[in-house]
Write an enzyme that holds these catalytic residues in place. Structure first.
Site, PDB file in Angstrom:
ATOM      1  N   GLU A 264      10.308  -4.455  -9.073  1.00  0.00           N
ATOM      2  CA  GLU A 264      10.771  -4.793  -7.791  1.00  0.00           C
ATOM      3  C   GLU A 264      11.206  -6.084  -7.789  1.00  0.00           C
ATOM      4  OE1 GLU A 264       8.520  -5.427  -3.159  1.00  0.00           O
ATOM      5  OE2 GLU A 264       7.412  -5.193  -5.240  1.00  0.00           O
ATOM      6  N   LYS A 328      13.967   0.479   0.418  1.00  0.00           N
ATOM      7  CA  LYS A 328      12.255   0.643   0.734  1.00  0.00           C
ATOM      8  C   LYS A 328      12.175   1.019   2.365  1.00  0.00           C
ATOM      9  CE  LYS A 328       7.590  -1.425   0.524  1.00  0.00           C
ATOM     10  NZ  LYS A 328       7.225  -2.801   0.403  1.00  0.00           N
ATOM     11  N   CYS A 383       6.769  -1.044  -4.139  1.00  0.00           N
ATOM     12  CA  CYS A 383       5.528  -1.941  -3.800  1.00  0.00           C
ATOM     13  C   CYS A 383       4.477  -0.994  -3.270  1.00  0.00           C
ATOM     14  CB  CYS A 383       5.916  -2.969  -2.608  1.00  0.00           C
ATOM     15  SG  CYS A 383       4.717  -3.967  -2.315  1.00  0.00           S
TER      16      CYS A 383
END
Length: 508
Positions: A264, A328, A383
């Site tokens: 990430e 995301k 995440c």
């Protein structure tokens, strides 16, 4: 005076015991067989909660709250590191924030614990407590975007009820943990009935472990996972940003594995503002070598009407194909979006935070091209998106193409040397158990790892080291019952049990 002091002590002692037991329950989850050890600890907690002679639900509520507070303070203390050590927040405010979040999480435990006094006289109390816990845990993962971190289920990757996950998911594991721990408690009162229940639970678990719903597809694939080990503070400095970009760019160009994955925000800068030619050069490398590249960056779309033009993005490059984008979807409150009324809290940080745009609910899988073989389709999470098993199952269920692999890109440098990386690793292992698919985890500081379709850790890099993990990974095809049905079966069973229990409670 003596009587008043004695009364206060008698009131405070069980609360202190519950706080300590909650802390122990959280702590033992980090042990190699934590999923087994937690079960007798839970039985002790139920014993302490049941031992209260008070008839007031308010007192039972407080007991559950204290138990939950001990559990979450120990389990989530690493948030202090991100708030104070990295974010520069005032120590008192940082401690207060951790305590408030822990207290909020503990509210769910206290609500679930009310099933003990409500159904104390029922011979089905174990089932009703388990059902209550499942419903409350589901709500904890849903209300205010949800925060199901530190649930009971993830410890079961090292526990007896892992075989339940492909059928009923993490909530099914939670149900079994609570039910069995309650039966252990009841051995002293209804020995034969409890023994029968424990044997039945063991036989059911053993029976369910006999089926496998996903099968290998294609030949094993050579992969490379890159762990840069950059301190979080570096990405707030121009020189640090440049150093990180150069490292990950060079590391990807130095290998010719079929799949190369960086974590990430490996490139912690908006994609249009990255060094000239960087993405184009990586694409040429992919075309020439046949390698597939996947890495994190900051996406930018200036056409967004709400002003949130930036996103937490994964970019995929495959040979002779247009770039793949995954933005995301499940954002972190305060870190990636600012809840209404909390701008003052964000202003207390001494580092810049973002108010990101959300990606769609059902974005396409990343297509991994292979020479003379069928492609592999990978579901991407960024995440803590892999915390939400129901959401991932929904994505796989609704995907137009099959899913053969899970890939998580994350950066836990925010949380320093704490148990946060091992907690998220267990959550990734649970996702593999639920879906029957292997998982790759590319992280900045750890734990970069390969997880098998059975949830077992196959390979991992040490934390806080700059290294690459090379492995051969077998893709899988197929869908588990949990992917097909999601949380519907276990939620339906739990709701029906609670409705039946409440009807009987009102009658008697």
């Amino acid at each position: 005076m003596f009587t008043q002091q004695s009364s206060k002590f008698i009131f405070a002692r069980p609360l202190l015991i519950l706080f300590v037991l909650g802390a122990i329950l959280a702590g033992v989850a980090e042990l190699p067989y934590g999923g087994w050890i937690q079960i007798p600890v839970l039985a002790l907690i139920w014993w302490q909660l049941e031992a209260s002679h008070s008839q007031k639900l308010s007192f039972h509520f407080v007991q559950g709250l204290i138990f939950g507070l001990g559990y979450f303070v120990v389990g989530l203390w690493w948030l202090y590191i991100s708030l104070h050590d990295v974010g520069g927040m005032n120590p008192i405010l940082s401690v207060t924030a951790v305590l408030l979040l822990s207290a909020y999480m503990a509210l769910y435990f206290s609500l679930a614990s009310l099933a003990i006094p409500l159904f104390k006289k029922s011979k089905w109390s174990g089932l009703l407590l388990a059902a209550s816990w499942v419903i409350i845990e589901f709500l904890r993962g849903y209300i205010f975007t949800g925060f199901p971190w530190m649930g009971l289920a993830e410890s079961q990757v090292n526990g007896p009820f892992a075989p339940i996950a492909p059928y009923l998911g993490g909530l099914g594991c939670t149900f079994m943990m609570v039910f069995v721990s309650w039966q252990i408690l009841r051995l002293k009162n209804v020995f034969y009935s409890s023994i029968f229940s424990l044997i039945l639970a063991s036989l059911l678990t053993a029976l369910l472990s006999q089926w496998q719903f996903t099968q290998p597809t294609g030949k094993p694939m050579a992969i490379q996972l890159i762990q840069g080990n950059f301190a979080q503070s570096l990405i707030f400095q121009p020189a640090g940003i440049q150093k990180q970009i150069e490292f990950y760019n060079n590391a990807m160009l130095e290998t010719n594995a079929e799949l190369i994955v960086s974590p990430e925000t490996a490139f912690p800068w908006p994609e249009p503002n990255l060094p000239s030619g960087l993405i184009a050069n990586l694409q040429r490398f992919s075309n020439q070598t046949g390698s597939n590249l996947l890495f994190g960056a900051i996406g930018r779309d200036a056409s967004k009407e709400d002003g949130r033009e930036y996103s937490n993005r994964a970019i995929g490059l495959s040979p002779d194909s247009p770039p793949y984008y995954y933005d995301k979807n499940h954002l972190v409150p305060f870190g990636e979006f600012i809840p209404p009324g909390f701008r003052w809290f964000i202003n207390a940080f001494s580092v810049p935070l973002s108010d990101f745009a959300r990606g769609g609910n059902n974005q396409a899988n990343f297509t991994i091209a292979r020479k003379n073989q069928a492609p592999i389709y990978a579901a991407i999470t960024i995440c803590y998106e892999d915390v939400f098993g129901g959401e991932l199952a929904s994505r796989l269920r609704n995907s137009p193409e099959p899913t053969n692999l899970l890939i998580n890109l994350t950066n836990l440098a925010w949380f320093g040397q704490s148990q946060a990386p091992t907690q998220q690793l267990r959550l990734s292992q649970l996702r593999s158990l639920e879906t029957g698919l292997p998982a790759l985890r590319a992280t900045n500081t750890g734990i970069t790892s390969v997880v098998g379709p059975d949830g077992k850790l196959m390979q991992a890099l040490p934390e806080f080291t700059q290294a690459s993990l090379s492995a051969r990974v077998q893709a899988y095809a197929g869908k588990t019952p949990y992917v097909i049905w999601g949380n519907f079966p276990i939620l339906s069973i739990s709701c029906l049990l609670l409705i039946w229990g409440l009807i009987r409670y009102r009658r008697f």
